[in-house]
Write a protein that holds these residues in place. Structure first.
Motif, PDB file in Angstrom:
ATOM      1  N   GLY A  27      -8.038 -11.924  -8.097  1.00  0.00           N
ATOM      2  CA  GLY A  27      -7.264 -12.331  -7.134  1.00  0.00           C
ATOM      3  C   GLY A  27      -7.385 -12.128  -5.709  1.00  0.00           C
ATOM      4  O   GLY A  27      -7.294 -12.863  -4.833  1.00  0.00           O
ATOM      5  N   LEU A  28      -7.622 -10.875  -5.438  1.00  0.00           N
ATOM      6  CA  LEU A  28      -8.236 -10.365  -4.275  1.00  0.00           C
ATOM      7  C   LEU A  28      -9.524 -11.287  -3.553  1.00  0.00           C
ATOM      8  O   LEU A  28      -9.551 -11.738  -2.581  1.00  0.00           O
ATOM      9  N   TRP A  29     -10.571 -11.412  -4.583  1.00  0.00           N
ATOM     10  CA  TRP A  29     -11.762 -11.910  -4.081  1.00  0.00           C
ATOM     11  C   TRP A  29     -11.463 -13.575  -3.612  1.00  0.00           C
ATOM     12  O   TRP A  29     -11.773 -14.068  -3.018  1.00  0.00           O
ATOM     13  N   ALA A  30     -10.623 -14.009  -4.715  1.00  0.00           N
ATOM     14  CA  ALA A  30     -10.117 -15.619  -4.600  1.00  0.00           C
ATOM     15  C   ALA A  30      -9.434 -15.756  -3.123  1.00  0.00           C
ATOM     16  O   ALA A  30      -9.632 -16.655  -2.455  1.00  0.00           O
ATOM     17  N   ALA A  31      -8.617 -14.820  -3.021  1.00  0.00           N
ATOM     18  CA  ALA A  31      -7.625 -15.049  -1.645  1.00  0.00           C
ATOM     19  C   ALA A  31      -8.375 -14.802  -0.477  1.00  0.00           C
ATOM     20  O   ALA A  31      -8.445 -15.335   0.483  1.00  0.00           O
ATOM     21  N   GLU A  32      -9.550 -13.843  -0.599  1.00  0.00           N
ATOM     22  CA  GLU A  32     -10.630 -13.646   0.336  1.00  0.00           C
ATOM     23  C   GLU A  32     -11.473 -14.817   0.765  1.00  0.00           C
ATOM     24  O   GLU A  32     -11.589 -15.313   1.754  1.00  0.00           O
ATOM     25  N   LEU A  33     -11.818 -15.199  -0.254  1.00  0.00           N
ATOM     26  CA  LEU A  33     -12.949 -16.528  -0.058  1.00  0.00           C
ATOM     27  C   LEU A  33     -12.224 -17.782   0.183  1.00  0.00           C
ATOM     28  O   LEU A  33     -13.013 -18.770   0.821  1.00  0.00           O
ATOM     29  N   ALA A  34     -10.931 -18.119  -0.369  1.00  0.00           N
ATOM     30  CA  ALA A  34     -10.533 -19.316  -0.036  1.00  0.00           C
ATOM     31  C   ALA A  34      -9.784 -19.454   1.391  1.00  0.00           C
ATOM     32  O   ALA A  34      -9.519 -18.371   2.080  1.00  0.00           O
ATOM     33  N   ALA A  35      -9.705 -20.424   1.965  1.00  0.00           N
ATOM     34  CA  ALA A  35      -9.050 -20.914   3.234  1.00  0.00           C
ATOM     35  C   ALA A  35      -7.467 -20.640   2.882  1.00  0.00           C
ATOM     36  O   ALA A  35      -6.921 -20.937   1.750  1.00  0.00           O
ATOM     37  N   PHE A  36      -6.763 -20.188   3.771  1.00  0.00           N
ATOM     38  CA  PHE A  36      -5.373 -19.609   4.117  1.00  0.00           C
ATOM     39  C   PHE A  36      -4.624 -20.991   3.639  1.00  0.00           C
ATOM     40  O   PHE A  36      -4.884 -21.951   4.096  1.00  0.00           O
ATOM     41  N   GLY A  37      -3.763 -20.993   2.670  1.00  0.00           N
ATOM     42  CA  GLY A  37      -2.804 -22.058   2.177  1.00  0.00           C
ATOM     43  C   GLY A  37      -3.363 -22.904   1.208  1.00  0.00           C
ATOM     44  O   GLY A  37      -2.549 -24.125   0.785  1.00  0.00           O
ATOM     45  N   THR A  38      -4.648 -23.001   0.829  1.00  0.00           N
ATOM     46  CA  THR A  38      -5.041 -23.824  -0.288  1.00  0.00           C
ATOM     47  C   THR A  38      -4.737 -23.597  -1.527  1.00  0.00           C
ATOM     48  O   THR A  38      -4.088 -22.359  -1.881  1.00  0.00           O
ATOM     49  N   ILE A  39      -5.024 -24.430  -2.519  1.00  0.00           N
ATOM     50  CA  ILE A  39      -4.428 -24.083  -3.987  1.00  0.00           C
ATOM     51  C   ILE A  39      -5.198 -22.873  -4.351  1.00  0.00           C
ATOM     52  O   ILE A  39      -4.727 -22.056  -5.196  1.00  0.00           O
ATOM     53  N   ALA A  40      -6.387 -22.669  -4.050  1.00  0.00           N
ATOM     54  CA  ALA A  40      -7.274 -21.663  -4.585  1.00  0.00           C
ATOM     55  C   ALA A  40      -6.840 -20.259  -4.042  1.00  0.00           C
ATOM     56  O   ALA A  40      -6.552 -19.438  -4.745  1.00  0.00           O
ATOM     57  N   TRP A  41      -6.340 -20.329  -2.777  1.00  0.00           N
ATOM     58  CA  TRP A  41      -5.653 -19.294  -2.139  1.00  0.00           C
ATOM     59  C   TRP A  41      -4.304 -18.858  -2.921  1.00  0.00           C
ATOM     60  O   TRP A  41      -4.100 -17.341  -3.232  1.00  0.00           O
ATOM     61  N   VAL A  42      -3.517 -19.944  -3.146  1.00  0.00           N
ATOM     62  CA  VAL A  42      -2.260 -19.430  -3.858  1.00  0.00           C
ATOM     63  C   VAL A  42      -2.366 -19.160  -5.356  1.00  0.00           C
ATOM     64  O   VAL A  42      -1.776 -18.155  -5.967  1.00  0.00           O
ATOM     65  N   VAL A  43      -3.605 -19.496  -5.993  1.00  0.00           N
ATOM     66  CA  VAL A  43      -3.857 -19.098  -7.336  1.00  0.00           C
ATOM     67  C   VAL A  43      -4.218 -17.633  -7.009  1.00  0.00           C
ATOM     68  O   VAL A  43      -4.094 -16.574  -8.081  1.00  0.00           O
ATOM     69  N   GLY A  44      -5.173 -17.386  -6.317  1.00  0.00           N
ATOM     70  CA  GLY A  44      -5.690 -15.844  -6.090  1.00  0.00           C
ATOM     71  C   GLY A  44      -4.514 -14.995  -5.808  1.00  0.00           C
ATOM     72  O   GLY A  44      -4.396 -13.994  -6.054  1.00  0.00           O
ATOM     73  N   LEU A  45      -3.242 -15.451  -4.799  1.00  0.00           N
ATOM     74  CA  LEU A  45      -2.160 -14.828  -4.506  1.00  0.00           C
ATOM     75  C   LEU A  45      -1.469 -14.266  -5.976  1.00  0.00           C
ATOM     76  O   LEU A  45      -0.757 -13.297  -6.255  1.00  0.00           O
ATOM     77  N   ALA A  46      -1.509 -15.488  -6.849  1.00  0.00           N
ATOM     78  CA  ALA A  46      -0.629 -15.358  -8.152  1.00  0.00           C
ATOM     79  C   ALA A  46      -1.547 -14.526  -8.962  1.00  0.00           C
ATOM     80  O   ALA A  46      -0.519 -13.449  -9.548  1.00  0.00           O
ATOM     81  N   LEU A  47      -2.927 -14.391  -8.861  1.00  0.00           N
ATOM     82  CA  LEU A  47      -3.392 -13.545  -9.665  1.00  0.00           C
ATOM     83  C   LEU A  47      -3.158 -11.986  -9.108  1.00  0.00           C
ATOM     84  O   LEU A  47      -3.313 -11.017  -9.878  1.00  0.00           O
ATOM     85  N   VAL A  48      -3.099 -11.805  -8.070  1.00  0.00           N
ATOM     86  CA  VAL A  48      -2.950 -10.517  -7.123  1.00  0.00           C
ATOM     87  C   VAL A  48      -1.373  -9.999  -7.718  1.00  0.00           C
ATOM     88  O   VAL A  48      -1.300  -8.737  -8.078  1.00  0.00           O
ATOM     89  N   VAL A  49      -0.467 -10.854  -7.665  1.00  0.00           N
ATOM     90  CA  VAL A  49       0.743 -10.566  -8.221  1.00  0.00           C
ATOM     91  C   VAL A  49       0.850 -10.135  -9.516  1.00  0.00           C
ATOM     92  O   VAL A  49       1.508  -9.124 -10.158  1.00  0.00           O
TER      93      VAL A  49
END
Length: 65
Positions: A27-49
């Protein structure tokens, strides 16, 4: 001959800690590599949680009061 992997048994708290750690790192990698607010960023945030939740459950289950 029996498969060796079927003989491996893990404690439940270890499964939670390993899965939580993997989800947190992914999740941290996905959130870092994706642009803020995109679907990939939201998925990364969900993985982090979910990773933090898994780690918390694994650690909490072994604490003796």
């Amino acid at each position: 001959m029996k498969d060796r992997l079927s003989d491996i048994r893990m404690e439940p708290f270890v499964k939670y800690i390993v899965a939580g750690g993997l989800a947190l790192v992914a999740g941290l990698w996905a959130a870092e590599l994706a642009a803020f607010g995109t679907i990939a960023w939201v998925v990364g945030l969900a993985l982090v949680v979910s990773g933090i939740a898994g780690l918390s459950v694994g650690i909490h289950s072994e604490i003796e009061y």
